[in-house]
Design an enzyme around this catalytic site. Structure first.
Site, PDB file in Angstrom:
ATOM      1  N   GLY A 231       0.835  -1.193   0.000  1.00  0.00           N
ATOM      2  CA  GLY A 231       0.000   0.000   0.000  1.00  0.00           C
ATOM      3  C   GLY A 231       0.866   1.237   0.000  1.00  0.00           C
TER       4      GLY A 231
ATOM      5  N   GLN B  65       2.782   9.963   1.107  1.00  0.00           N
ATOM      6  CA  GLN B  65       4.083   9.285   1.169  1.00  0.00           C
ATOM      7  C   GLN B  65       4.968   9.604  -0.032  1.00  0.00           C
ATOM      8  OE1 GLN B  65       2.286   5.244   2.143  1.00  0.00           O
ATOM      9  NE2 GLN B  65       4.206   5.223   3.284  1.00  0.00           N
TER      10      GLN B  65
ATOM     11  N   CYS C 281       5.844   0.141   7.459  1.00  0.00           N
ATOM     12  CA  CYS C 281       5.464   1.275   6.616  1.00  0.00           C
ATOM     13  C   CYS C 281       6.684   1.738   5.829  1.00  0.00           C
ATOM     14  CB  CYS C 281       4.943   2.402   7.514  1.00  0.00           C
ATOM     15  SG  CYS C 281       4.453   3.867   6.611  1.00  0.00           S
ATOM     16  N   LEU C 282       6.496   2.010   4.544  1.00  0.00           N
ATOM     17  CA  LEU C 282       7.611   2.448   3.699  1.00  0.00           C
ATOM     18  C   LEU C 282       8.190   3.775   4.169  1.00  0.00           C
ATOM     19  CD1 LEU C 282       6.229   1.517   0.157  1.00  0.00           C
ATOM     20  CD2 LEU C 282       7.872   0.239   1.549  1.00  0.00           C
TER      21      LEU C 282
ATOM     22  N   HIS D  88      -4.594   1.294   7.399  1.00  0.00           N
ATOM     23  CA  HIS D  88      -3.235   1.846   7.492  1.00  0.00           C
ATOM     24  C   HIS D  88      -3.066   2.975   6.466  1.00  0.00           C
ATOM     25  CE1 HIS D  88       1.313   1.326   7.878  1.00  0.00           C
ATOM     26  NE2 HIS D  88       1.181   2.085   6.795  1.00  0.00           N
ATOM     27  N   GLU D  89      -3.495   2.720   5.221  1.00  0.00           N
ATOM     28  CA  GLU D  89      -3.305   3.730   4.162  1.00  0.00           C
ATOM     29  C   GLU D  89      -4.182   4.955   4.408  1.00  0.00           C
ATOM     30  OE1 GLU D  89      -0.732   3.437   2.524  1.00  0.00           O
ATOM     31  OE2 GLU D  89      -0.455   1.317   3.004  1.00  0.00           O
TER      32      GLU D  89
ATOM     33  N   HIS E 253      -2.777   7.509   6.710  1.00  0.00           N
ATOM     34  CA  HIS E 253      -1.815   8.444   6.110  1.00  0.00           C
ATOM     35  C   HIS E 253      -2.527   9.708   5.617  1.00  0.00           C
ATOM     36  CE1 HIS E 253       1.988   6.306   6.180  1.00  0.00           C
ATOM     37  NE2 HIS E 253       1.447   5.218   5.653  1.00  0.00           N
TER      38      HIS E 253
HETATM   39 NI    NI Z   1       2.433   3.395   5.700  1.00  0.00          NI
END
Ligand code: NI
Length: 182
Positions: A47, A52, A98-99, A140-141, A144
């Site tokens: 995701g 991000q 998370c990236l 989660h997304e 953000h």
């Molecule tokens: Ni994330």
């Protein structure tokens, strides 16, 4: 195709609420989504949210691999202006990463059953129910888009861990198990 830079924790765009997309059919939005899908793929993520990649708009891309959800694969796709409604009060805890917070992982409680709604890039409405891992990825997304990282959802920050260390711990446990198994 373009792989974008991923903003890391500390970048202000990650802690600001993102703005709704007014016209999802604009070519710039389609281009951004293509680049987000390329970036998610390049980073081996499941995701990615527009903040991000330093774009403060309410857009996420995600996929749900069947080997993680135990259900059919959900292919990579975009959701614009997504909204979540929990379908029960039940929550479950599982490790997330998370990236934007590379190398770390921690257990996060999430609703186990949700309905989500959003727009496709062609402007049509998507509405579906999700459970388990699928529901977790969406939550989660969407966090953000509200300027939240999973760390701020953890109930016990002492459980924050390095993925490498967790992998070492699992390998050590497996080694013990192998010794015990005749
Ligand atoms: Ni994330």
């Amino acid at each position: 195709m373009a792989v974008l830079n991923v903003a890391l924790m500390g970048h202000p765009v990650l802690s600001r609420p993102a703005l709704p997309v007014e016209d999802p059919t604009r070519p710039e939005i389609a281009q951004l989504i293509d680049d987000m899908l390329d970036t998610m793929d390049a980073e081996s993520g499941v995701g990615l949210a527009a903040p991000q990649v330093a774009v403060g708009l309410r857009i996420i891309v995600f996929k749900v691999p069947g080997d993680r959800s135990g259900e059919a694969d959900i292919p990579p796709q975009a959701l614009i202006n997504p909204e979540i409604t929990p379908l029960s009060d039940d929550t479950a805890e599982a490790y997330e990463a998370c990236l934007s917070v590379p190398g770390l992982t921690g257990p996060v409680p999430r609703w186990t059953r949700i309905r989500y709604r959003g727009l496709r890039p062609d402007g049509t409405v998507v509405e579906r129910e999700a459970t388990g891992y699928h529901a977790r990825v969406i939550q989660h997304e969407c966090d953000h888009l509200d300027g939240r990282l999973y760390l701020s959802r953890m109930q016990d920050i002492r459980k924050l861990a390095y993925l490498d260390e967790i992998r070492r711990q699992i390998a050590a446990k497996d080694a013990v198990k192998d010794k015990e198994t005749p």
